[in-house]
Write a protein that holds these residues in place. Structure first.
Motif, short mmCIF file in Angstrom:
data_model
loop_
_atom_site.label_atom_id
_atom_site.label_comp_id
_atom_site.label_asym_id
_atom_site.label_seq_id
_atom_site.Cartn_x
_atom_site.Cartn_y
_atom_site.Cartn_z
N SER A 206 -48.81 -19.82 -20.41
CA SER A 206 -47.45 -19.96 -19.88
C SER A 206 -46.82 -21.26 -20.35
N GLY A 207 -47.61 -22.34 -20.40
CA GLY A 207 -47.09 -23.64 -20.80
C GLY A 207 -46.55 -23.62 -22.22
N ILE A 208 -47.31 -23.06 -23.13
CA ILE A 208 -46.89 -23.09 -24.54
C ILE A 208 -45.66 -22.19 -24.74
N ILE A 209 -45.62 -21.06 -24.02
CA ILE A 209 -44.47 -20.16 -24.18
C ILE A 209 -43.21 -20.85 -23.65
N ARG A 210 -43.32 -21.48 -22.48
CA ARG A 210 -42.16 -22.17 -21.90
C ARG A 210 -41.70 -23.31 -22.81
N PHE A 211 -42.65 -24.08 -23.29
CA PHE A 211 -42.33 -25.25 -24.11
C PHE A 211 -41.67 -24.81 -25.42
N ALA A 212 -42.24 -23.78 -26.03
CA ALA A 212 -41.69 -23.31 -27.31
C ALA A 212 -40.28 -22.77 -27.09
N ASP A 213 -40.07 -22.02 -26.03
CA ASP A 213 -38.74 -21.49 -25.75
C ASP A 213 -37.73 -22.63 -25.56
N ASN A 214 -38.15 -23.67 -24.85
CA ASN A 214 -37.23 -24.79 -24.59
C ASN A 214 -36.86 -25.54 -25.86
N CYS A 215 -37.81 -25.70 -26.76
CA CYS A 215 -37.51 -26.54 -27.93
C CYS A 215 -37.10 -25.71 -29.14
N GLY A 216 -36.97 -24.41 -28.98
CA GLY A 216 -36.44 -23.58 -30.07
C GLY A 216 -37.48 -23.25 -31.13
N ALA A 217 -38.78 -23.28 -30.76
CA ALA A 217 -39.82 -22.89 -31.72
C ALA A 217 -40.19 -21.43 -31.45
N GLU A 218 -40.23 -20.66 -32.52
CA GLU A 218 -40.55 -19.24 -32.34
C GLU A 218 -42.06 -19.05 -32.18
N ILE A 219 -42.43 -18.28 -31.16
CA ILE A 219 -43.83 -17.83 -31.10
C ILE A 219 -43.81 -16.41 -31.65
N PRO A 220 -44.47 -16.16 -32.78
CA PRO A 220 -44.43 -14.81 -33.35
C PRO A 220 -44.86 -13.77 -32.31
N ARG A 221 -44.25 -12.60 -32.42
CA ARG A 221 -44.47 -11.53 -31.44
C ARG A 221 -45.96 -11.24 -31.22
N TRP A 222 -46.71 -11.18 -32.33
CA TRP A 222 -48.13 -10.85 -32.20
C TRP A 222 -48.87 -11.91 -31.40
N MET A 223 -48.43 -13.18 -31.57
CA MET A 223 -49.11 -14.26 -30.84
C MET A 223 -48.75 -14.23 -29.36
N ARG A 224 -47.45 -14.01 -29.10
CA ARG A 224 -46.98 -13.97 -27.72
C ARG A 224 -47.68 -12.83 -26.95
N LEU A 225 -47.78 -11.67 -27.60
CA LEU A 225 -48.40 -10.52 -26.95
C LEU A 225 -49.88 -10.79 -26.67
N ARG A 226 -50.53 -11.39 -27.66
CA ARG A 226 -51.96 -11.69 -27.46
C ARG A 226 -52.13 -12.69 -26.31
N LEU A 227 -51.30 -13.72 -26.31
CA LEU A 227 -51.40 -14.73 -25.25
C LEU A 227 -51.18 -14.10 -23.88
N GLN A 228 -50.12 -13.25 -23.79
CA GLN A 228 -49.82 -12.63 -22.51
C GLN A 228 -50.95 -11.68 -22.08
N SER A 229 -51.57 -11.05 -23.06
CA SER A 229 -52.60 -10.05 -22.72
C SER A 229 -53.85 -10.70 -22.09
N PHE A 230 -54.03 -12.02 -22.32
CA PHE A 230 -55.23 -12.66 -21.76
C PHE A 230 -55.09 -12.94 -20.26
N GLY A 231 -53.86 -12.86 -19.73
CA GLY A 231 -53.67 -13.13 -18.30
C GLY A 231 -54.22 -14.49 -17.92
N ASP A 232 -55.10 -14.53 -16.90
CA ASP A 232 -55.67 -15.80 -16.42
C ASP A 232 -56.98 -16.17 -17.11
N ASP A 233 -57.31 -15.43 -18.15
CA ASP A 233 -58.60 -15.66 -18.82
C ASP A 233 -58.47 -16.89 -19.74
N THR A 234 -58.64 -18.06 -19.13
CA THR A 234 -58.38 -19.30 -19.87
C THR A 234 -59.35 -19.49 -21.05
#
Ligand code: FAD
Length: 281
Positions: A206-234
């Motif tokens: 969540s931190g990296i997604i929020r930070f990237a959105d705020n500063c205008g850095a694109e997280i590629p779709r495949w990366m965002r989906l993978r990150l979200q798919s892990f849920g709380d599995d740190t």
């Protein structure tokens, strides 16, 4: 420049801790990271007033530890007199490098002050202190979020470099094409300073997604989906983050970037592991 175990010079960025416990922890983190032989360590600065004493205290600690240190230094909301005083203080402290920025005003803060853009600050530092400071500036391969267009942002970057910057550090990015295009276009417009990629390790989702959105850095779709798919599995997020960021650094290194600048977020583990993997790649 020092070539390190990763075959490239590197620099490390910290933020000033807010508590005594944070100060102690950061001192420990720095000792671990010094094994990487950084070219310099930079310390962020709160535009408009917050954390500025903490920036100087952290820079002083780094200098005492025998490392080169660079305060980030923002001009928004500041007067020429206050910037002049601060520059004198930096010189007196033995500081030779500054990351010069416009900064962002905290909400509710008054006027812009006497500087409109980072290029005004760079020109002022040169006028006041000649070649004393090595000046770093910020660069935005995916455009600064407030810019009207990529072309105008690039023009503004060129102006900032021509005002007297020695090198630039980029905003974090995950899209290497954006970086290479930005560098090519800047060089075509006469920029001839190193444009060093800013590397943000991924340690949570969540931190990296929020930070990237705020500063205008694109997280590629495949990366965002993978990150979200892990849920709380740190553990899986960290393992994925290490893999992706090591690969990003490796691609940049292969393409011949001048150095890497790590946004450490005051943590050592991810940067150490990425550099270990790069060292044995
Ligand atoms: P500028 O280069 O002045 O650009 C700001 C905007 O103005 C851009 O949209 C640009 O296109 C536009 N612009 C510039 N010149 C002109 C012109 N002549 N005409 C028209 N438009 C123009 N922030 C902090 O508060 N503290 C920190 O420690 C900090 N560290 C950072 C480190 C790095 C490596 C980077 C990349 C950013 C950092 N930031 C920090 C964030 C930075 O302060 C913000 O991104 C801020 O909004 C812009 O700062 P800048 O120096 O890039 O501004």
């Amino acid at each position: 420049m020092t070539t390190t175990s990763i075959g490239l010079p590197l620099s490390l960025e910290f933020f000033p801790p807010k508590t005594d416990e944070g100060v102690t922890k950061l001192a420990d983190v720095r000792q671990q990271l010094y094994a990487l032989k950084p070219e310099f360590c930079s310390v962020t600065y709160g535009a408009g007033g917050s954390t500025q004493d903490g920036t100087l205290q952290t820079v002083q600690a780094i200098l005492r530890e025998g490392q080169a240190a660079a305060p980030h230094f923002s001009c928004i909301g500041a007067s020429k007199a206050s910037i002049r005083d601060k520059l004198a203080q930096f010189k007196a402290e033995g500081i030779h490098r500054i990351v010069a920025l416009r900064g962002d005003l905290p909400s509710g803060y008054g006027g812009f002050g006497e500087f409109r853009y980072a290029s005004d600050l760079v020109a002022f530092i040169r006028e006041e202190t000649g070649s004393h400071f090595h000046i770093e500036v910020g660069a935005y391969p995916e455009m600064h979020p407030q810019a009207r267009s990529p072309q105008e942002d690039l023009k503004a970057f060129v102006t900032k470099v021509k005002a007297g910057a020695n090198s630039a550090i980029t905003q974090m990015f995950f899209n290497t094409d954006a970086y290479f295009r930005f560098v090519d276009e800047a060089f075509a417009l006469g920029v001839d300073i190193p444009i060093v990629p800013g590397i943000m390790p991924i340690t949570n989702s969540s931190g990296i997604i929020r930070f990237a959105d705020n500063c205008g850095a694109e997280i590629p779709r495949w990366m965002r989906l993978r990150l979200q798919s892990f849920g709380d599995d740190t553990a899986s997020i960290k393992a994925f983050g290490l893999e992706v960021i090591t690969d990003l650094c490796d691609q940049l290194r292969t393409a011949g970037v001048p150095a890497l600048h790590f946004y450490t977020m005051n943590q050592s583990a991810a940067v150490m592991e990425i550099c270990k993997r790069l060292g044995s790649a």
